[in-house]
Design a protein around this motif. Sequence first.
Motif, PDB file in Angstrom:
ATOM      1  N   THR A  23       0.853  -1.201   0.000  1.00 16.08           N
ATOM      2  CA  THR A  23       0.000   0.000   0.000  1.00 16.08           C
ATOM      3  C   THR A  23       0.880   1.239   0.000  1.00 16.08           C
ATOM      4  O   THR A  23       1.743   1.378   0.865  1.00 16.08           O
ATOM      5  CB  THR A  23      -0.912   0.032   1.248  1.00 16.08           C
ATOM      6  OG1 THR A  23      -1.700  -1.155   1.263  1.00 16.08           O
ATOM      7  CG2 THR A  23      -1.816   1.252   1.199  1.00 16.08           C
ATOM      8  N   LEU A  24       0.693   2.131  -0.944  1.00 14.47           N
ATOM      9  CA  LEU A  24       1.484   3.348  -0.993  1.00 14.47           C
ATOM     10  C   LEU A  24       1.105   4.272   0.167  1.00 14.47           C
ATOM     11  O   LEU A  24      -0.074   4.429   0.475  1.00 14.47           O
ATOM     12  CB  LEU A  24       1.252   4.081  -2.316  1.00 14.47           C
ATOM     13  CG  LEU A  24       1.827   3.415  -3.564  1.00 14.47           C
ATOM     14  CD1 LEU A  24       1.448   4.204  -4.798  1.00 14.47           C
ATOM     15  CD2 LEU A  24       3.343   3.280  -3.469  1.00 14.47           C
ATOM     16  N   PRO A  25       2.122   4.914   0.796  1.00 14.12           N
ATOM     17  CA  PRO A  25       1.812   5.841   1.894  1.00 14.12           C
ATOM     18  C   PRO A  25       1.048   7.055   1.389  1.00 14.12           C
ATOM     19  O   PRO A  25       1.145   7.422   0.224  1.00 14.12           O
ATOM     20  CB  PRO A  25       3.194   6.240   2.421  1.00 14.12           C
ATOM     21  CG  PRO A  25       4.138   5.231   1.873  1.00 14.12           C
ATOM     22  CD  PRO A  25       3.556   4.758   0.567  1.00 14.12           C
ATOM     23  N   ASP A  26       0.327   7.681   2.295  1.00 14.14           N
ATOM     24  CA  ASP A  26      -0.383   8.918   1.995  1.00 14.14           C
ATOM     25  C   ASP A  26       0.543  10.094   2.287  1.00 14.14           C
ATOM     26  O   ASP A  26       1.047  10.237   3.404  1.00 14.14           O
ATOM     27  CB  ASP A  26      -1.643   9.016   2.862  1.00 14.14           C
ATOM     28  CG  ASP A  26      -2.362  10.336   2.646  1.00 14.14           C
ATOM     29  OD1 ASP A  26      -2.316  11.175   3.574  1.00 14.14           O
ATOM     30  OD2 ASP A  26      -2.925  10.527   1.547  1.00 14.14           O
ATOM     31  N   CYS A  27       0.807  10.974   1.265  1.00 18.36           N
ATOM     32  CA  CYS A  27       1.768  12.069   1.437  1.00 18.36           C
ATOM     33  C   CYS A  27       1.368  13.003   2.574  1.00 18.36           C
ATOM     34  O   CYS A  27       2.223  13.511   3.312  1.00 18.36           O
ATOM     35  CB  CYS A  27       1.899  12.843   0.127  1.00 18.36           C
ATOM     36  SG  CYS A  27       2.718  11.908  -1.192  1.00 18.36           S
ATOM     37  N   ALA A  28       0.093  13.279   2.724  1.00 18.02           N
ATOM     38  CA  ALA A  28      -0.358  14.174   3.784  1.00 18.02           C
ATOM     39  C   ALA A  28      -0.007  13.625   5.156  1.00 18.02           C
ATOM     40  O   ALA A  28       0.366  14.364   6.073  1.00 18.02           O
ATOM     41  CB  ALA A  28      -1.853  14.422   3.665  1.00 18.02           C
ATOM     42  N   SER A  29      -0.127  12.270   5.301  1.00 20.04           N
ATOM     43  CA  SER A  29       0.177  11.662   6.593  1.00 20.04           C
ATOM     44  C   SER A  29       1.668  11.712   6.897  1.00 20.04           C
ATOM     45  O   SER A  29       2.077  11.571   8.054  1.00 20.04           O
ATOM     46  CB  SER A  29      -0.313  10.210   6.623  1.00 20.04           C
ATOM     47  OG  SER A  29       0.420   9.410   5.699  1.00 20.04           O
ATOM     48  N   LEU A  30       2.484  11.896   5.842  1.00 14.54           N
ATOM     49  CA  LEU A  30       3.930  12.002   6.042  1.00 14.54           C
ATOM     50  C   LEU A  30       4.372  13.441   6.309  1.00 14.54           C
ATOM     51  O   LEU A  30       5.560  13.719   6.449  1.00 14.54           O
ATOM     52  CB  LEU A  30       4.670  11.478   4.803  1.00 14.54           C
ATOM     53  CG  LEU A  30       4.507   9.989   4.505  1.00 14.54           C
ATOM     54  CD1 LEU A  30       5.199   9.629   3.208  1.00 14.54           C
ATOM     55  CD2 LEU A  30       5.049   9.150   5.659  1.00 14.54           C
TER      56      LEU A  30
END
Length: 407
Positions: A23-30
């Motif tokens: 699952t690709l990470p969510d940029c906002a969560s990073l």
Amino acid sequence: MHYIMFLLALLFTNVANAINCQTLPDCASLGYSTEPDPNCADDGYMYCPFDQDYKVCVQYNCKALGFTDSDKTSWCADLIECRGNPLMTLCQKACIATNAQELKELAESGKCKVVTMRNDIIIPENESITLAANTIIDGGNHTLKTSGNKQNLNTFLMNDKTGLENLTLVHQQDSALGEDTIYLQGTKASDQISLRNVKLVWNTSITENQRHPIFALSTYTISGNFDIDVNSQHAWVFYDGNFSFKDAHLHAKINHQYGVIFTATDVSFDGTTAEIFARNVIFSSLSGKKTTTIKNSIISIQAIENYTAYLFDTTPIFVIGEGSSLNLTLTKLESTLAKDSILELVGTASNPSTLTINVNSSEFKNVQIKASNTSDNLVLNGKTYLPTNPATTPLSEIDKSPNWQKE
């Protein structure tokens, strides 16, 4: 840099998790955002590897935030460094004092080269101020008031390369002082203390026979206007130090019959004018000889009213150098405790020196005149004398000595 490494570590950790979890990470969560940061440098963004529309600022536009690369150490107590460029700084706390607490904290902090007063300040009774090394208090032409009613109070404790300037000092002492009471002093003899454009009004209601120094125990450079008005019994104004008046104008009035202006000090005047008024001893060397050197200066010393004002009471040496004059208007001119007090003329043919003496008494006990050349002159009670050869002569014998010729 640490911040960037943290983001990269976080990024790669989440990438590994993403691979494991498919699952690709969510940029906002990073921590990335699609919104621009108005304080970010043009090339200061890091972009999310999974979506280039997302970015985070890692290099701020320090100039836009108000940071500068100027040297703020002379007026700033605490600096903030811009993230990403520590050479760009912003002042968090200026070296400006508006009350006693601010003045004490800034002067003692060691973070200010100059602490500037923005208004008159009153220090609470019996409190002292310590100046950290390399610290100057600039009074901004305001008044600093201090007071005391206990023994052994030291109002100003100075360290090396400290000073006061553009300041009026007013002190009131209303109890027995004690032998260790000194108004302003350094921690050691080698401490360099500067006083520039300073006025001191020093008052006390004490009548006991107690000697109390005002400026003491260090090496002083005094310049600009220096005005002293002392109304205190047994005050020793300049005590046990080295006092250099450079390009100064000194006006000193010691309005008490037991006060002494210079005690156990070496004194020099260079490019200075001085008017000194006293009721008692002007120079006292205590034990051992002390020297007063006058160069390119005009020094006037005068008794207040008809009080018995002595120039000295032990064995000082006065060296009156080229282009200088020493004018004495006293009740008596004598050394009361020892012999061989010397007034020495050391001018040049092109730039002679002059000694003018006006006294009510014709006795000059234990005082000698030393002429180093034949160019200088002595004016004694209105009569002018020129040296015929370099020699040392008792002042009482000038009129009949072959070493001097009356004009």
